[in-house]
Design an enzyme around this catalytic site. Structure first.
Site, mmCIF file in Angstrom:
data_model
loop_
_atom_site.group_PDB
_atom_site.id
_atom_site.type_symbol
_atom_site.label_atom_id
_atom_site.label_comp_id
_atom_site.label_asym_id
_atom_site.label_seq_id
_atom_site.Cartn_x
_atom_site.Cartn_y
_atom_site.Cartn_z
ATOM 1 N N GLY A 11 0.870 -1.331 0.037
ATOM 2 C CA GLY A 11 -0.033 -0.030 0.081
ATOM 3 C C GLY A 11 0.833 1.416 0.246
ATOM 4 N N LEU A 92 -9.325 -7.912 -13.752
ATOM 5 C CA LEU A 92 -10.585 -7.493 -13.664
ATOM 6 C C LEU A 92 -11.035 -8.145 -14.940
ATOM 7 C CD1 LEU A 92 -10.264 -4.417 -11.262
ATOM 8 C CD2 LEU A 92 -11.580 -6.522 -10.844
ATOM 9 N N HIS A 108 1.782 0.981 -13.087
ATOM 10 C CA HIS A 108 2.392 -0.357 -12.989
ATOM 11 C C HIS A 108 4.194 0.016 -13.101
ATOM 12 C CE1 HIS A 108 3.514 -4.718 -15.165
ATOM 13 N NE2 HIS A 108 4.001 -3.176 -15.891
ATOM 14 N N ASP A 144 -2.177 -4.708 -18.846
ATOM 15 C CA ASP A 144 -1.586 -3.766 -18.665
ATOM 16 C C ASP A 144 -1.288 -3.679 -19.501
ATOM 17 O OD1 ASP A 144 -0.552 -4.374 -16.072
ATOM 18 O OD2 ASP A 144 0.984 -5.601 -16.375
HETATM 19 C C1 GRF Z 1 3.944 -1.055 -7.203
HETATM 20 O O1 GRF Z 1 4.789 -1.508 -7.954
HETATM 21 C C2 GRF Z 1 3.160 -0.979 -8.302
HETATM 22 O O2 GRF Z 1 3.552 -0.554 -9.829
HETATM 23 C C3 GRF Z 1 2.123 -2.544 -8.587
HETATM 24 O O3 GRF Z 1 2.724 -3.109 -7.765
HETATM 25 C C4 GRF Z 1 3.527 -2.932 -6.342
HETATM 26 C C5 GRF Z 1 2.148 -1.927 -5.281
HETATM 27 O O4 GRF Z 1 3.163 -1.589 -4.396
HETATM 28 N N1 GRF Z 1 1.256 -2.728 -9.766
HETATM 29 P P1 GRF Z 1 2.555 -0.484 -3.239
HETATM 30 O O5 GRF Z 1 1.517 -2.000 -2.468
HETATM 31 O O6 GRF Z 1 1.668 0.474 -3.973
HETATM 32 O O7 GRF Z 1 3.412 -0.394 -2.394
#
Ligand code: GRF
Length: 203
Positions: A11, A92, A108, A144
């Site tokens: 998070g 999803l 991403h 993606d």
């Molecule tokens: C991030 O690197 C995001 O780009 C990817 O998952 C990771 C999530 O990290 N989709 P966090 O839970 O926001 O720290």
């Protein structure tokens, strides 16, 4: 504009959005944070900020479509207008996406369309690219692959490891995601084919 944030883990992007809202960087509020995992550390970040949370374990549903329908209903019931995936580790499908046209976004950790899928930072590192980065994009049924909203590049240094590169990309994510949400919620934009265009304010 009411946001719904979906998480599965740490998070840190959720935290970046919470912090940006707290200092008035965007005209948005977080109506709910939903995790498919009860042990997601991000849930505590939401609670700390006084944001309602919900745990919806995907395993409790018969199939993907049933989960999609329940998730969409939970967000709609809380008035969510923009769904932000922030490390949400579930695909999803149309049963979800069709209920939020051009209103589901994801971050991403690569410069898409390079390196979609899991472990994108390591993919980029091992490929030997000299520039890496992060992408915020609309979510479609293809992984993606939706229209790109904004991107931020970071250099890959000779001394990097996959881990130091991932940390640099994560720093970029924490600037990019709040910025993207601010632009989407604060101004006018249109999507033509794959192109997302931000329109200048009138007058
Ligand atoms: C991030 O690197 C995001 O780009 C990817 O998952 C990771 C999530 O990290 N989709 P966090 O839970 O926001 O720290």
């Amino acid at each position: 504009m009411k946001l719904g944030i979906l998480i599965s883990g740490r998070g840190s992007n959720l935290q970046a959005i919470i912090d940006a809202i707290a200092i008035g960087e965007m005209a948005a509020s977080i109506a709910v944070v939903i995790s498919n995992r009860a042990d997601a550390a991000g849930l505590a970040r939401a609670t700390q900020a006084g944001i309602p949370t919900l745990v919806m374990p995907h395993k409790a549903y018969a199939d993907r479509a049933a989960y999609d329908v329940a998730l969409a209903a939970a967000l709609k019931a809380r008035g969510v207008e923009l769904v932000c995936l922030a490390g949400f580790m579930r695909l999803l499908g149309p049963a979800f996406i069709n209920q939020f046209p051009n209103a589901v976004i994801n971050i991403h950790p690569s410069l898409l369309p390079a390196f979609p899928g899991l472990d994108a930072q390591r993919q980029a590192f091992e490929h030997g690219v000299k520039v890496a980065g992060a992408t915020v994009h609309f979510v479609t049924a293809d992984l993606d692959a939706g229209p790109i909203i904004c991107q931020m590049a970071v250099p890959v240094l000779d001394a990097d490891t996959a881990e130091t590169l991932a940390a640099r990309i994560l720093d970029a994510e924490h600037q990019l995601y709040p910025d993207a949400i601010g632009r989407l919620t604060g101004g006018r934009w249109k999507v033509t084919g794959r192109r997302v265009e931000f329109l200048k304010a009138e007058g």
